[in-house]
Design a protein around this motif. Structure first.
Motif, PDB file in Angstrom:
ATOM      1  N   UNK A 275       0.822  -1.212   0.000  1.00 55.54           N
ATOM      2  CA  UNK A 275       0.000   0.000   0.000  1.00 55.54           C
ATOM      3  C   UNK A 275       0.855   1.262   0.000  1.00 55.54           C
ATOM      4  N   UNK A 276       1.974   1.219   0.681  1.00 55.79           N
ATOM      5  CA  UNK A 276       2.874   2.375   0.707  1.00 55.79           C
ATOM      6  C   UNK A 276       3.392   2.669  -0.694  1.00 55.79           C
ATOM      7  N   UNK A 277       3.805   1.637  -1.393  1.00 52.73           N
ATOM      8  CA  UNK A 277       4.308   1.805  -2.760  1.00 52.73           C
ATOM      9  C   UNK A 277       3.188   2.305  -3.662  1.00 52.73           C
ATOM     10  N   UNK A 278       2.015   1.702  -3.551  1.00 50.63           N
ATOM     11  CA  UNK A 278       0.880   2.098  -4.386  1.00 50.63           C
ATOM     12  C   UNK A 278       0.538   3.570  -4.193  1.00 50.63           C
ATOM     13  N   UNK A 279       0.652   4.057  -2.970  1.00 51.97           N
ATOM     14  CA  UNK A 279       0.315   5.442  -2.675  1.00 51.97           C
ATOM     15  C   UNK A 279       1.215   6.460  -3.343  1.00 51.97           C
TER      16      UNK A 279
ATOM     17  N   UNK B 289       4.997  -8.665 -10.459  1.00 52.07           N
ATOM     18  CA  UNK B 289       6.206  -8.897  -9.665  1.00 52.07           C
ATOM     19  C   UNK B 289       5.948 -10.006  -8.646  1.00 52.07           C
ATOM     20  N   UNK B 290       4.795  -9.951  -7.999  1.00 51.25           N
ATOM     21  CA  UNK B 290       4.464 -10.966  -6.998  1.00 51.25           C
ATOM     22  C   UNK B 290       4.377 -12.365  -7.614  1.00 51.25           C
ATOM     23  N   UNK B 291       3.829 -12.455  -8.824  1.00 53.24           N
ATOM     24  CA  UNK B 291       3.750 -13.756  -9.518  1.00 53.24           C
ATOM     25  C   UNK B 291       5.148 -14.326  -9.756  1.00 53.24           C
ATOM     26  N   UNK B 292       6.075 -13.468 -10.129  1.00 58.24           N
ATOM     27  CA  UNK B 292       7.411 -13.924 -10.492  1.00 58.24           C
ATOM     28  C   UNK B 292       8.334 -14.108  -9.283  1.00 58.24           C
ATOM     29  N   UNK B 293       8.164 -13.272  -8.271  1.00 57.16           N
ATOM     30  CA  UNK B 293       9.090 -13.279  -7.131  1.00 57.16           C
ATOM     31  C   UNK B 293       8.339 -13.307  -5.793  1.00 57.16           C
TER      32      UNK B 293
ATOM     33  N   UNK C 291      11.792  -7.523  -0.757  1.00 58.68           N
ATOM     34  CA  UNK C 291      12.978  -6.922  -1.376  1.00 58.68           C
ATOM     35  C   UNK C 291      12.598  -6.107  -2.608  1.00 58.68           C
ATOM     36  N   UNK C 292      11.690  -6.645  -3.407  1.00 53.19           N
ATOM     37  CA  UNK C 292      11.240  -5.949  -4.613  1.00 53.19           C
ATOM     38  C   UNK C 292      10.587  -4.615  -4.247  1.00 53.19           C
ATOM     39  N   UNK C 293       9.741  -4.632  -3.237  1.00 53.48           N
ATOM     40  CA  UNK C 293       9.059  -3.398  -2.812  1.00 53.48           C
ATOM     41  C   UNK C 293      10.045  -2.370  -2.269  1.00 53.48           C
ATOM     42  N   UNK C 294      11.064  -2.827  -1.572  1.00 52.39           N
ATOM     43  CA  UNK C 294      12.077  -1.904  -1.045  1.00 52.39           C
ATOM     44  C   UNK C 294      12.856  -1.242  -2.170  1.00 52.39           C
ATOM     45  N   UNK C 295      13.170  -1.983  -3.192  1.00 53.67           N
ATOM     46  CA  UNK C 295      13.876  -1.420  -4.351  1.00 53.67           C
ATOM     47  C   UNK C 295      13.008  -0.360  -5.025  1.00 53.67           C
ATOM     48  N   UNK C 296      11.735  -0.652  -5.187  1.00 55.17           N
ATOM     49  CA  UNK C 296      10.819   0.316  -5.801  1.00 55.17           C
ATOM     50  C   UNK C 296      10.708   1.568  -4.936  1.00 55.17           C
ATOM     51  N   UNK C 297      10.592   1.386  -3.627  1.00 57.03           N
ATOM     52  CA  UNK C 297      10.493   2.540  -2.732  1.00 57.03           C
ATOM     53  C   UNK C 297      11.724   3.428  -2.824  1.00 57.03           C
ATOM     54  N   UNK C 298      12.892   2.834  -2.856  1.00 60.06           N
ATOM     55  CA  UNK C 298      14.123   3.634  -2.978  1.00 60.06           C
ATOM     56  C   UNK C 298      14.137   4.405  -4.291  1.00 60.06           C
TER      57      UNK C 298
END
Length: 102
Positions: free
Chosen positions: A2-6, A21-25, A31-38
């Protein structure tokens, strides 16, 4: 999630991207969400364009998103630099006043 979506204006696009992303990893979603947030924090002005590119090119990973947004930021930065270097500068001669002797 939700944080990323916002951080994005188009909830449908970011939802699609995160689902892929969730389907693949699924084991590495955190980790994927943290990379996107950065990437969002560092390259905020370019995140929507990067998301569009990732969806159009079927690039379904946070690292792909980071690479695209980084590329867009570099290209945009080069265009700004190029444009500003194309502007002619006007030479100014210093104005020196001499004291008059009386």
């Amino acid at each position: 999630m939700d944080t990323v979506k916002g951080s994005f204006n188009d909830p449908e696009k970011i939802q699609l991207f995160l689902e892929e992303i969730y389907k693949r990893y699924p084991r590495y979603i955190r980790d994927q969400l943290q990379i996107i947030q950065r990437a969002v924090k560092k390259y905020q002005p370019f995140i929507h364009s990067a998301l569009d590119v990732c969806i159009e090119q079927t690039l379904w990973s946070a690292n792909d998103f980071h690479d695209v947004v980084n590329h867009l930021a570099r290209v945009q930065g080069q265009e700004i630099t190029t444009l500003s270097s194309d502007i002619p500068t006007i030479g100014m001669t210093p104005f020196i006043t001499k004291k008059r002797h009386r």
